[in-house]
Design a protein around this motif. Structure first.
Motif, PDB file in Angstrom:
ATOM      1  N   HIS A   1       1.577  10.129  10.788  1.00 50.98           N
ATOM      2  CA  HIS A   1       1.699   8.675  10.933  1.00 50.98           C
ATOM      3  C   HIS A   1       0.472   7.932  10.414  1.00 50.98           C
ATOM      4  O   HIS A   1       0.329   6.734  10.674  1.00 50.98           O
ATOM      5  CB  HIS A   1       1.941   8.329  12.401  1.00 50.98           C
ATOM      6  N   MET A   2      -0.410   8.625   9.719  1.00 45.56           N
ATOM      7  CA  MET A   2      -1.591   7.981   9.140  1.00 45.56           C
ATOM      8  C   MET A   2      -1.555   7.977   7.615  1.00 45.56           C
ATOM      9  O   MET A   2      -2.581   7.798   6.968  1.00 45.56           O
ATOM     10  CB  MET A   2      -2.865   8.694   9.618  1.00 45.56           C
ATOM     11  N   LEU A   3      -0.378   8.171   7.038  1.00 45.04           N
ATOM     12  CA  LEU A   3      -0.250   8.258   5.581  1.00 45.04           C
ATOM     13  C   LEU A   3       0.163   6.944   4.943  1.00 45.04           C
ATOM     14  O   LEU A   3       0.435   6.901   3.745  1.00 45.04           O
ATOM     15  CB  LEU A   3       0.764   9.349   5.216  1.00 45.04           C
ATOM     16  N   ASN A   4       0.220   5.870   5.735  1.00 47.32           N
ATOM     17  CA  ASN A   4       0.573   4.579   5.162  1.00 47.32           C
ATOM     18  C   ASN A   4      -0.476   4.105   4.156  1.00 47.32           C
ATOM     19  O   ASN A   4      -0.168   3.395   3.205  1.00 47.32           O
ATOM     20  CB  ASN A   4       0.762   3.537   6.254  1.00 47.32           C
ATOM     21  N   GLY A   5      -1.735   4.517   4.369  1.00 53.19           N
ATOM     22  CA  GLY A   5      -2.782   4.161   3.419  1.00 53.19           C
ATOM     23  C   GLY A   5      -2.565   4.784   2.052  1.00 53.19           C
ATOM     24  O   GLY A   5      -2.862   4.169   1.020  1.00 53.19           O
ATOM     25  N   ALA A   6      -2.044   6.009   2.036  1.00 57.71           N
ATOM     26  CA  ALA A   6      -1.748   6.665   0.755  1.00 57.71           C
ATOM     27  C   ALA A   6      -0.650   5.928   0.002  1.00 57.71           C
ATOM     28  O   ALA A   6      -0.705   5.793  -1.233  1.00 57.71           O
ATOM     29  CB  ALA A   6      -1.348   8.115   1.001  1.00 57.71           C
ATOM     30  N   LEU A   7       0.339   5.440   0.740  1.00 54.84           N
ATOM     31  CA  LEU A   7       1.416   4.676   0.101  1.00 54.84           C
ATOM     32  C   LEU A   7       0.883   3.394  -0.517  1.00 54.84           C
ATOM     33  O   LEU A   7       1.213   3.056  -1.664  1.00 54.84           O
ATOM     34  CB  LEU A   7       2.501   4.357   1.130  1.00 54.84           C
ATOM     35  N   LEU A   8       0.033   2.676   0.215  1.00 54.78           N
ATOM     36  CA  LEU A   8      -0.547   1.440  -0.312  1.00 54.78           C
ATOM     37  C   LEU A   8      -1.455   1.717  -1.512  1.00 54.78           C
ATOM     38  O   LEU A   8      -1.508   0.933  -2.461  1.00 54.78           O
ATOM     39  CB  LEU A   8      -1.330   0.722   0.786  1.00 54.78           C
ATOM     40  N   ALA A   9      -2.189   2.845  -1.446  1.00 57.40           N
ATOM     41  CA  ALA A   9      -3.086   3.193  -2.552  1.00 57.40           C
ATOM     42  C   ALA A   9      -2.304   3.480  -3.831  1.00 57.40           C
ATOM     43  O   ALA A   9      -2.782   3.190  -4.938  1.00 57.40           O
ATOM     44  CB  ALA A   9      -3.941   4.399  -2.169  1.00 57.40           C
ATOM     45  N   LEU A  10      -1.117   4.049  -3.691  1.00 62.82           N
ATOM     46  CA  LEU A  10      -0.290   4.337  -4.865  1.00 62.82           C
ATOM     47  C   LEU A  10       0.440   3.091  -5.364  1.00 62.82           C
ATOM     48  O   LEU A  10       0.659   2.934  -6.567  1.00 62.82           O
ATOM     49  CB  LEU A  10       0.717   5.431  -4.531  1.00 62.82           C
ATOM     50  N   MET A  11       0.800   2.191  -4.444  1.00 58.13           N
ATOM     51  CA  MET A  11       1.509   0.977  -4.827  1.00 58.13           C
ATOM     52  C   MET A  11       0.564  -0.086  -5.376  1.00 58.13           C
ATOM     53  O   MET A  11       0.903  -0.799  -6.323  1.00 58.13           O
ATOM     54  CB  MET A  11       2.274   0.423  -3.623  1.00 58.13           C
ATOM     55  N   PHE A  12      -0.627  -0.213  -4.763  1.00 60.63           N
ATOM     56  CA  PHE A  12      -1.606  -1.216  -5.181  1.00 60.63           C
ATOM     57  C   PHE A  12      -2.949  -0.529  -5.461  1.00 60.63           C
ATOM     58  O   PHE A  12      -3.898  -0.674  -4.704  1.00 60.63           O
ATOM     59  CB  PHE A  12      -1.785  -2.285  -4.100  1.00 60.63           C
ATOM     60  N   PRO A  13      -3.036   0.239  -6.527  1.00 60.06           N
ATOM     61  CA  PRO A  13      -4.264   0.999  -6.801  1.00 60.06           C
ATOM     62  C   PRO A  13      -5.440   0.083  -7.149  1.00 60.06           C
ATOM     63  O   PRO A  13      -5.276  -0.922  -7.844  1.00 60.06           O
ATOM     64  CB  PRO A  13      -3.871   1.881  -7.994  1.00 60.06           C
ATOM     65  N   VAL A  14      -6.610   0.452  -6.646  1.00 66.45           N
ATOM     66  CA  VAL A  14      -7.857  -0.254  -6.962  1.00 66.45           C
ATOM     67  C   VAL A  14      -8.681   0.683  -7.845  1.00 66.45           C
ATOM     68  O   VAL A  14      -9.304   1.636  -7.357  1.00 66.45           O
ATOM     69  CB  VAL A  14      -8.623  -0.638  -5.685  1.00 66.45           C
TER      70      VAL A  14
END
Length: 313
Positions: free
Chosen positions: A167-180
């Motif tokens: 349940h802590m993988l939401n950050g990975a999803l955001l990183a792939l969708m909105f990469p910096v």
């Protein structure tokens, strides 16, 4: 003209200042050298990277009020979830399948080596750019947690850690969708970014398919997701924000929004609290469902390939 012979010992006096007995100078040298490795390479010229302007993006009163409210809610979430989760009951349910995961498989070891190599390259980039402090960002921490899960034998700790990290993988999803990627300038640095965040999904899907102690909670049980959500927000608003204010480094966008943030503005953290809470509660359940359905599909495809090979033979 005659060339003067230079011996190794001739260089020794020039380096004697490194071995002086003045504790003050020695301690300063060590501290500044360490801090330079930790965040000396963070360039505030890159937007969203850090610096005085980034640290002053929010008014102190707004930052304090937001932090107090969110920390209070997070403590309530953690306390309520801990009361509802019964570890002993979970162990009894999983105990029947305990023997299934006692033997390490070749696939698990290969996945462990691949993840260690990927994270090792990322750590090397952080040392090369003197931005080691970014290893405290949640995605890097979850990567270290997954390395622990792949190396740790099945046990009670593995059950708890596995269910939390799902349940802590939401950050990975955001990183792939909105990469910096505006700060990743070294060769292959951007590719490692995508490889690492993709592997954050590969590891839990593999462990979910492996079963045994890596069995998720029932889909209707939201307490593990609530516990993970509370822990994540406490980590962000207490540790990352505190360290970011001291160093003026924008750790996981706690000081100012990312350049790719669709909610860019003074209330970006309020928006993030809402959509990340919702995403944390839903994302892990969706991942569990996908892992359950991809297994039979992959098995069907493998059987189809085997049948075709037999017909060709």
């Amino acid at each position: 003209m005659f060339r003067q012979e230079v011996s190794v010992t001739s260089f020794i006096p020039s380096c004697l200042y490194l071995f002086q007995h003045e504790k003050r100078n020695m301690s300063r040298y060590n501290i500044y050298s360490l801090l330079d490795w930790v965040y000396g390479g963070v360039d505030p010229k890159f937007e969203g990277n850090g610096g005085p302007e980034c640290a002053a993006f929010l008014a102190p009163q707004q930052r304090m009020s937001e932090s107090l409210v969110i920390v209070f809610i997070s403590i309530l979430e953690v306390g309520l979830a801990l009361k509802k989760i019964n570890i002993s009951k979970e162990l009894k349910v999983i105990g029947k399948d305990w023997t299934r995961t006692k033997d390490d498989s070749l696939c698990k070891n290969l996945l462990l080596v691949a993840l260690c190599m990927t994270f090792g390259v990322e750590v090397g980039f952080k040392f090369a750019t003197k931005t080691v402090i970014y290893l405290l960002n949640p995605c890097h921490v979850v990567t270290m947690v997954q390395i622990f899960l792949l190396a740790c034998p099945p046990c009670k700790t593995a059950i708890v850690v596995f269910r939390l990290q799902v349940h802590m993988l939401n950050g990975a999803l955001l990183a792939l969708m909105f990469p910096v990627l505006n700060t990743r300038l070294l060769p292959f640095e951007q590719e490692i970014y995508y490889i690492q965040h993709s592997m954050l999904y590969l590891v839990p899907i593999y462990l979910l398919r492996k079963g045994g102690v890596y069995k998720p909670e029932p889909l209707g049980d939201m307490w593990w997701a609530l516990l993970s959500n509370g822990i994540l927000f406490l980590y962000h608003f207490i540790f990352l924000q505190g360290l970011g204010l001291v160093t003026e480094v924008n750790l996981n966008n706690m000081l100012c929004p990312a350049v790719s943030d669709p909610f860019y503005g003074p209330w970006y953290r309020i928006w993030a609290t809402g959509h990340q809470t919702l995403l944390t509660l839903v994302h892990g359940k969706v991942l569990t469902l996908l892992s359950r359905h991809t297994g039979p599909i992959c098995g069907y495809l493998l059987d189809t390939v085997r049948l075709r090979n037999k017909k060709v033979d």
